[in-house]
Design a protein around this motif. Structure first.
Motif, PDB file in Angstrom:
ATOM      1  N   ASN A   1       0.823  -1.202   0.000  1.00 59.10           N
ATOM      2  CA  ASN A   1       0.000   0.000   0.000  1.00 59.10           C
ATOM      3  C   ASN A   1       0.862   1.258   0.000  1.00 59.10           C
ATOM      4  O   ASN A   1       0.650   2.168  -0.791  1.00 59.10           O
ATOM      5  CB  ASN A   1      -0.935  -0.014   1.209  1.00 59.10           C
TER       6      ASN A   1
ATOM      7  N   HIS B   1      -2.072   2.792  -9.206  1.00 60.53           N
ATOM      8  CA  HIS B   1      -3.378   2.600  -8.577  1.00 60.53           C
ATOM      9  C   HIS B   1      -3.758   1.134  -8.733  1.00 60.53           C
ATOM     10  O   HIS B   1      -3.357   0.493  -9.712  1.00 60.53           O
ATOM     11  CB  HIS B   1      -4.456   3.444  -9.266  1.00 60.53           C
TER      12      HIS B   1
ATOM     13  N   GLN C   1      -7.794   6.842   6.654  1.00 66.89           N
ATOM     14  CA  GLN C   1      -8.764   6.786   5.568  1.00 66.89           C
ATOM     15  C   GLN C   1     -10.124   6.573   6.205  1.00 66.89           C
ATOM     16  O   GLN C   1     -10.223   6.034   7.307  1.00 66.89           O
ATOM     17  CB  GLN C   1      -8.419   5.656   4.608  1.00 66.89           C
TER      18      GLN C   1
ATOM     19  N   GLU D   1      -6.991   0.050  -0.971  1.00 70.41           N
ATOM     20  CA  GLU D   1      -6.640   0.361  -2.359  1.00 70.41           C
ATOM     21  C   GLU D   1      -5.956   1.701  -2.573  1.00 70.41           C
ATOM     22  O   GLU D   1      -5.331   1.918  -3.596  1.00 70.41           O
ATOM     23  CB  GLU D   1      -7.882   0.275  -3.237  1.00 70.41           C
ATOM     24  N   SER D   2      -6.075   2.625  -1.627  1.00 67.45           N
ATOM     25  CA  SER D   2      -5.421   3.925  -1.763  1.00 67.45           C
ATOM     26  C   SER D   2      -4.262   4.005  -0.784  1.00 67.45           C
ATOM     27  O   SER D   2      -4.363   3.494   0.326  1.00 67.45           O
ATOM     28  CB  SER D   2      -6.407   5.054  -1.460  1.00 67.45           C
TER      29      SER D   2
ATOM     30  N   ARG E   1      -1.267   8.430   3.159  1.00 69.29           N
ATOM     31  CA  ARG E   1      -0.347   9.536   2.887  1.00 69.29           C
ATOM     32  C   ARG E   1      -0.132  10.352   4.151  1.00 69.29           C
ATOM     33  O   ARG E   1      -1.077  10.738   4.817  1.00 69.29           O
ATOM     34  CB  ARG E   1      -0.904  10.450   1.801  1.00 69.29           C
TER      35      ARG E   1
END
Length: 151
Positions: free
Chosen positions: A29, A58, A106, A139-140, A143
């Motif tokens: 990830n 992605h 997230q 999936e993201s 950050r």
């Protein structure tokens, strides 16, 4: 050396996808945000990827396509804490305290997801917040925000 993303599995119908043999490269990830990758596909093929500045991978990206085959990007499961706040107030308290640790998060409709952190888990447990530790596909990329406390 692969240097561009050709497309996305999201752009293909199920019928179109079924026409191809799928080969995958699995990325951590946290590595999705990187431009340079040296990977081994699930067919044991070495793959090198160098994307242009500002681009990153992605989940579902098609990075190689032939008449019969697609090489796509997928993500490895991640060790995460999934937090289920009981109210908006509780969400604010949790987010504030975890935010002080600069943990990226997230959000789903009813949960907050952070990468596993033993200190965060202790905080959640001691305060009797509802959470679960899971090995989950995220999936993201998580950050980190750039921050400075000395201003």
């Amino acid at each position: 050396m692969i240097n561009k993303i050709i497309g996305s599995m999201n752009e293909l119908s199920f019928e179109e996808q079924s026409k191809y043999h799928i080969e995958k490269v699995y990325v951590k990830n946290e590595d999705l945000a990187k431009r340079l990758h040296h990977l081994v596909s699930d067919h044991n093929r070495e793959i090198s990827i160098l994307l242009e500045k500002g681009n990153h991978l992605h989940v579902g990206d098609i990075i190689e396509k032939t008449e019969k085959n697609l090489l796509i990007v997928d993500v490895l499961n991640e060790d995460v804490l999934v937090i289920y706040p009981s109210s908006m107030r509780q969400m604010g308290i949790i987010a504030h305290n975890l935010g002080n640790r600069h943990l990226p998060a997230q959000f789903t409709e009813n949960a907050m997801i952070i990468q596993y952190d033993p200190v965060a888990e202790t905080y959640l447990c001691e305060n009797k917040f509802t959470y679960q530790r899971e090995n989950r596909r995220v999936e993201s990329p998580f950050r980190y925000m750039r921050h400075r406390h000395d201003k």
